[in-house]
Design a protein around this motif. Structure first.
Motif, PDB file in Angstrom:
ATOM      1  N   ALA A 133       5.918  -5.347  10.652  1.00 16.03           N
ATOM      2  CA  ALA A 133       4.473  -5.768  10.873  1.00 16.03           C
ATOM      3  C   ALA A 133       3.688  -4.714  10.325  1.00 16.03           C
ATOM      4  CB  ALA A 133       4.292  -6.214  12.225  1.00 16.03           C
ATOM      5  N   MET A 134       3.807  -3.703  10.708  1.00 22.40           N
ATOM      6  CA  MET A 134       3.168  -2.313  10.169  1.00 22.40           C
ATOM      7  C   MET A 134       3.092  -2.299   8.505  1.00 22.40           C
ATOM      8  SD  MET A 134       1.360  -0.753  12.542  1.00 22.40           S
ATOM      9  CE  MET A 134       0.876   0.776  11.887  1.00 22.40           C
ATOM     10  N   GLY A 135       4.433  -2.565   8.056  1.00 22.59           N
ATOM     11  CA  GLY A 135       4.213  -2.767   6.560  1.00 22.59           C
ATOM     12  C   GLY A 135       3.269  -3.490   6.021  1.00 22.59           C
ATOM     13  N   TRP A 136       3.355  -4.742   6.821  1.00 25.20           N
ATOM     14  CA  TRP A 136       2.073  -5.793   6.224  1.00 25.20           C
ATOM     15  C   TRP A 136       0.570  -5.148   6.627  1.00 25.20           C
ATOM     16  CZ3 TRP A 136       3.285  -9.544   3.343  1.00 25.20           C
ATOM     17  CH2 TRP A 136       4.780 -10.084   2.993  1.00 25.20           C
ATOM     18  N   TYR A 137       0.637  -4.712   7.358  1.00 24.48           N
ATOM     19  CA  TYR A 137      -0.634  -3.868   7.676  1.00 24.48           C
ATOM     20  C   TYR A 137      -0.957  -2.995   6.592  1.00 24.48           C
ATOM     21  CZ  TYR A 137      -4.071  -0.519   9.281  1.00 24.48           C
ATOM     22  OH  TYR A 137      -5.176   0.348   9.641  1.00 24.48           O
ATOM     23  N   SER A 138      -0.096  -2.054   6.324  1.00 27.03           N
ATOM     24  CA  SER A 138      -0.167  -1.082   5.097  1.00 27.03           C
ATOM     25  C   SER A 138      -0.475  -1.848   3.873  1.00 27.03           C
ATOM     26  CB  SER A 138       1.034   0.099   5.099  1.00 27.03           C
ATOM     27  OG  SER A 138       1.238   0.451   6.264  1.00 27.03           O
TER      28      SER A 138
ATOM     29  N   THR B 162      -1.246  -1.104 -12.185  1.00 28.05           N
ATOM     30  CA  THR B 162       0.043  -1.244 -12.359  1.00 28.05           C
ATOM     31  C   THR B 162       0.264  -0.172 -11.336  1.00 28.05           C
ATOM     32  OG1 THR B 162       0.332  -1.731 -14.781  1.00 28.05           O
ATOM     33  CG2 THR B 162       2.140  -0.677 -13.386  1.00 28.05           C
ATOM     34  N   LEU B 163      -0.131   0.863 -11.070  1.00 31.05           N
ATOM     35  CA  LEU B 163       0.073   1.874  -9.970  1.00 31.05           C
ATOM     36  C   LEU B 163      -0.114   1.496  -8.766  1.00 31.05           C
ATOM     37  CD1 LEU B 163       1.014   5.107 -10.092  1.00 31.05           C
ATOM     38  CD2 LEU B 163      -1.348   5.356  -9.735  1.00 31.05           C
ATOM     39  N   PHE B 164      -1.023   0.833  -8.481  1.00 35.63           N
ATOM     40  CA  PHE B 164      -1.673   0.316  -7.185  1.00 35.63           C
ATOM     41  C   PHE B 164      -0.481  -0.946  -6.970  1.00 35.63           C
ATOM     42  CE2 PHE B 164      -6.065   2.123  -7.876  1.00 35.63           C
ATOM     43  CZ  PHE B 164      -5.533   3.450  -7.575  1.00 35.63           C
ATOM     44  N   ALA B 165      -0.267  -1.738  -7.940  1.00 38.21           N
ATOM     45  CA  ALA B 165       0.411  -3.168  -7.585  1.00 38.21           C
ATOM     46  C   ALA B 165       1.970  -2.706  -7.372  1.00 38.21           C
ATOM     47  CB  ALA B 165       0.235  -4.183  -8.751  1.00 38.21           C
ATOM     48  N   GLY B 166       2.059  -1.683  -8.039  1.00 37.01           N
ATOM     49  CA  GLY B 166       3.615  -1.180  -7.723  1.00 37.01           C
ATOM     50  C   GLY B 166       3.901  -0.616  -6.195  1.00 37.01           C
ATOM     51  N   GLY B 167       2.713   0.151  -5.833  1.00 38.19           N
ATOM     52  CA  GLY B 167       2.642   0.322  -4.525  1.00 38.19           C
ATOM     53  C   GLY B 167       2.643  -0.712  -3.513  1.00 38.19           C
ATOM     54  N   ALA B 168       1.985  -1.687  -3.497  1.00 43.95           N
ATOM     55  CA  ALA B 168       2.171  -3.030  -2.943  1.00 43.95           C
ATOM     56  C   ALA B 168       3.513  -3.531  -2.680  1.00 43.95           C
ATOM     57  CB  ALA B 168       1.146  -4.079  -3.159  1.00 43.95           C
ATOM     58  N   VAL B 169       4.487  -3.286  -3.734  1.00 44.26           N
ATOM     59  CA  VAL B 169       5.592  -3.963  -3.841  1.00 44.26           C
ATOM     60  C   VAL B 169       6.436  -2.886  -2.703  1.00 44.26           C
ATOM     61  CG1 VAL B 169       7.755  -4.298  -5.080  1.00 44.26           C
ATOM     62  CG2 VAL B 169       5.500  -5.081  -5.955  1.00 44.26           C
ATOM     63  N   GLY B 170       6.287  -1.747  -3.218  1.00 40.94           N
ATOM     64  CA  GLY B 170       7.334  -0.726  -2.373  1.00 40.94           C
ATOM     65  C   GLY B 170       6.785  -0.817  -0.738  1.00 40.94           C
ATOM     66  N   THR B 171       5.550  -1.111  -0.630  1.00 37.29           N
ATOM     67  CA  THR B 171       5.206  -1.262   0.881  1.00 37.29           C
ATOM     68  C   THR B 171       5.962  -2.303   1.588  1.00 37.29           C
ATOM     69  OG1 THR B 171       3.143  -0.407   0.498  1.00 37.29           O
ATOM     70  CG2 THR B 171       3.228  -1.372   2.510  1.00 37.29           C
ATOM     71  N   VAL B 172       6.005  -3.554   0.717  1.00 39.76           N
ATOM     72  CA  VAL B 172       6.549  -4.964   1.307  1.00 39.76           C
ATOM     73  C   VAL B 172       8.198  -4.471   1.564  1.00 39.76           C
ATOM     74  CG1 VAL B 172       7.394  -7.058   0.899  1.00 39.76           C
ATOM     75  CG2 VAL B 172       4.975  -6.431   0.238  1.00 39.76           C
ATOM     76  N   LEU B 173       8.809  -3.722   0.737  1.00 44.34           N
ATOM     77  CA  LEU B 173      10.123  -3.404   0.954  1.00 44.34           C
ATOM     78  C   LEU B 173      10.494  -2.453   1.854  1.00 44.34           C
ATOM     79  CD1 LEU B 173      11.132  -2.989  -2.845  1.00 44.34           C
ATOM     80  CD2 LEU B 173      11.728  -4.810  -1.488  1.00 44.34           C
ATOM     81  N   GLY B 174       9.569  -1.444   2.225  1.00 54.08           N
ATOM     82  CA  GLY B 174       9.934  -0.464   3.113  1.00 54.08           C
ATOM     83  C   GLY B 174      10.251  -0.950   4.554  1.00 54.08           C
ATOM     84  N   GLY B 175       9.841  -1.836   5.142  1.00 49.01           N
ATOM     85  CA  GLY B 175       9.993  -2.562   6.423  1.00 49.01           C
ATOM     86  C   GLY B 175      11.626  -2.976   6.526  1.00 49.01           C
TER      87      GLY B 175
ATOM     88  N   ALA C 292       6.235   2.421  -6.317  1.00 47.81           N
ATOM     89  CA  ALA C 292       7.026   1.791  -5.543  1.00 47.81           C
ATOM     90  C   ALA C 292       8.006   2.646  -4.584  1.00 47.81           C
ATOM     91  CB  ALA C 292       8.319   0.751  -6.140  1.00 47.81           C
ATOM     92  N   ALA C 293       8.485   3.760  -5.488  1.00 43.79           N
ATOM     93  CA  ALA C 293       9.028   4.877  -4.887  1.00 43.79           C
ATOM     94  C   ALA C 293       8.106   5.667  -3.588  1.00 43.79           C
ATOM     95  CB  ALA C 293       9.818   5.795  -5.607  1.00 43.79           C
ATOM     96  N   LEU C 294       6.942   5.886  -4.291  1.00 45.48           N
ATOM     97  CA  LEU C 294       5.886   6.691  -3.045  1.00 45.48           C
ATOM     98  C   LEU C 294       5.635   5.670  -2.008  1.00 45.48           C
ATOM     99  CD1 LEU C 294       3.722   8.343  -5.733  1.00 45.48           C
ATOM    100  CD2 LEU C 294       5.758   9.476  -4.212  1.00 45.48           C
ATOM    101  N   TYR C 295       5.627   4.443  -2.131  1.00 41.21           N
ATOM    102  CA  TYR C 295       5.153   3.591  -1.170  1.00 41.21           C
ATOM    103  C   TYR C 295       6.261   2.772  -0.165  1.00 41.21           C
ATOM    104  CZ  TYR C 295       0.059   3.713  -1.677  1.00 41.21           C
ATOM    105  OH  TYR C 295      -1.230   4.080  -1.715  1.00 41.21           O
ATOM    106  N   VAL C 296       7.393   2.961  -0.567  1.00 42.51           N
ATOM    107  CA  VAL C 296       8.428   2.376   0.385  1.00 42.51           C
ATOM    108  C   VAL C 296       8.376   3.058   1.767  1.00 42.51           C
ATOM    109  CG1 VAL C 296      10.854   2.681   0.588  1.00 42.51           C
ATOM    110  CG2 VAL C 296      10.060   1.507  -1.132  1.00 42.51           C
ATOM    111  N   PRO C 297       7.982   4.454   1.561  1.00 46.34           N
ATOM    112  CA  PRO C 297       7.852   5.314   2.847  1.00 46.34           C
ATOM    113  C   PRO C 297       6.641   5.163   3.389  1.00 46.34           C
ATOM    114  CG  PRO C 297       8.562   6.521   0.927  1.00 46.34           C
ATOM    115  CD  PRO C 297       8.000   5.403   0.471  1.00 46.34           C
ATOM    116  N   PHE C 298       5.763   4.546   3.093  1.00 36.98           N
ATOM    117  CA  PHE C 298       4.175   4.637   3.545  1.00 36.98           C
ATOM    118  C   PHE C 298       4.213   4.199   4.924  1.00 36.98           C
ATOM    119  CE2 PHE C 298      -0.276   3.410   3.656  1.00 36.98           C
ATOM    120  CZ  PHE C 298      -0.777   4.725   3.353  1.00 36.98           C
TER     121      PHE C 298
END
Length: 393
Positions: free
Chosen positions: A119-124, A235-248, A291-297
């Motif tokens: 759920a915190m991943g969705w917030y992020s 692309t940079l920001f959208a890739g971050g969104a994908v990484g955030t979804v994957l992190g949780g 994606a690599a930087l945002y999986v841990p976010f």
């Protein structure tokens, strides 16, 4: 809360989107351009711990709409006029607004999620979507009306305040109950939190450095003019969104610390490819890097809160707010180096910074109470009615 987060972090994405227009209309050099990025991040970095400490003492729901409007107003004021100083101060106001928003917002999001990493991943993710939408929204506005059209950019802040006002009031009441129920929930582990903070700083230097200069870098490396720069930012920001979804989900399967280590390990070759491999492949490596930087976010946010269960505001301010601001302090150094040796050589040290984040992440440990609210029920004796499990704090 995710929608509100999106409307505030929109203004973080708006700053690097402004840079090419400032360079084109006002003929700023790399150092001057990076100084604008510094305006959004320096004061934000300084005041972030203060706002975290304040929210550890008091529930301050009013700070969320006030800081949202401050972030939007600062960007709106950055375009009119030709004064570098006034532009710098306006962007600084936006940065302070973003800094004030994150600690209390993350606390209320934690309340809404009841400690769930997913759920915190969705917030992020909301924040990342705001980042990703900024180039798409800001570039057409400024392309059609010039920097004087920046007044229109206050609209997301107004919309965010209107949409989240009632939710914030409801969550604030619940957070007050949980604050009382969670006192003395555990011991603050400052040594591990400091190491986590070092990882956060490294990540911030990489991401803020890339977001400040990737638009200009793409224009140099890929034919197509200003459109290539906006596409690279998106692309940079959208890739971050994908990484955030994957992190949780990855954390639920493998654990937060293990997932964090693997992500930074994958980030090293991704950053190297972004810097050194020419042509359209830049976009592929930009997506992989993000994606690599945002999986841990979002995982860093919940880890910080669990390392400091009695200082949730401070932990949130550092891991969520400071994560997207402190890297701007290094941006002028990247800009100065780019003026001397070129932008590609100036971005190359970011590879080493990512490797350092991977090494420090290897020293982290899972908190004693690493439970996800979605993974199973907490012991009945640990939960007060209407409050989350103390271990989740």
């Amino acid at each position: 809360m995710a929608v509100g987060h999106a409307t505030v972090d929109f203004y973080q994405g708006a700053v690097p989107t402004l840079v090419p227009f400032l360079v084109a209309e006002r003929h700023y050099g790399y150092v001057a351009a990076s100084g604008i990025v510094l305006a959004a991040t320096l004061l934000s970095s300084i005041v972030q711990p203060l706002f975290g400490a304040l929210t550890d003492r008091w529930t301050m729901p009013w700070l969320i709409p006030a800081s949202s409007l401050g972030a939007g107003l600062g960007i709106a004021l950055s375009g009119p006029g030709d004064s570098y100083v006034l532009t710098w101060l306006a962007v600084a106001l936006s940065g302070i607004g973003v800094a004030a928003y994150h600690p209390e917002s993350a606390r209320l999001a934690r309340t809404a999620s009841r400690g769930s990493h997913v759920a915190m991943g969705w917030y992020s993710l909301g924040g990342n979507i705001g980042f990703a939408l900024a180039p798409v929204a800001v570039s057409p506005v400024l392309s059609s009306g010039g920097l004087d059209a920046s007044w229109w950019l206050v609209a997301p802040a107004v919309a965010g305040v209107a949409l989240t006002a009632s939710v914030i009031r409801s969550l604030a009441r619940r957070a007050a109950v949980e604050r009382a129920a969670g006192r003395g929930a555990g011991r603050d582990d400052w040594p591990v939190f400091v190491r986590l903070s070092a990882v956060v700083v490294c990540r911030s230097i990489i991401f803020v450095g890339l977001s400040a200069f990737i638009a200009l870098y793409a224009q140099q490396r890929v034919p197509g003019g200003s459109a290539t720069g906006s596409a690279a930012l998106f692309t940079l920001f959208a890739g971050g969104a994908v990484g955030t979804v994957l992190g949780g989900p990855l954390a639920k399967r493998w654990g937060r610390v293990r997932t964090l280590r693997a992500a930074y390990g994958a980030g090293v070759p991704a950053v190297a490819g972004l810097v050194f491999i020419p042509g359209p492949a830049l976009y592929v490596f930009a997506a992989l890097t993000a994606a690599a930087l945002y999986v841990p976010f979002s995982l860093q946010v919940t880890l910080g809160q669990d390392y400091l269960p009695n200082r949730v505001g401070t932990a949130s301010g550092v891991t969520l707010g400071l994560a997207v601001s402190v890297g701007g302090v290094a941006s002028p150094g990247i800009g100065a180096l780019a003026d001397l040796v070129g932008l590609r050589a100036a971005l190359a040290p970011l590879i080493a910074v990512c490797a350092l984040a991977w090494l420090v992440a290897g020293t982290l440990t899972e908190p004693d109470a690493d439970t996800d609210a979605g993974s199973g029920p907490a012991p009945r004796s640990a939960v007060e009615p209407g409050a989350e499990a103390p271990g989740a704090r």
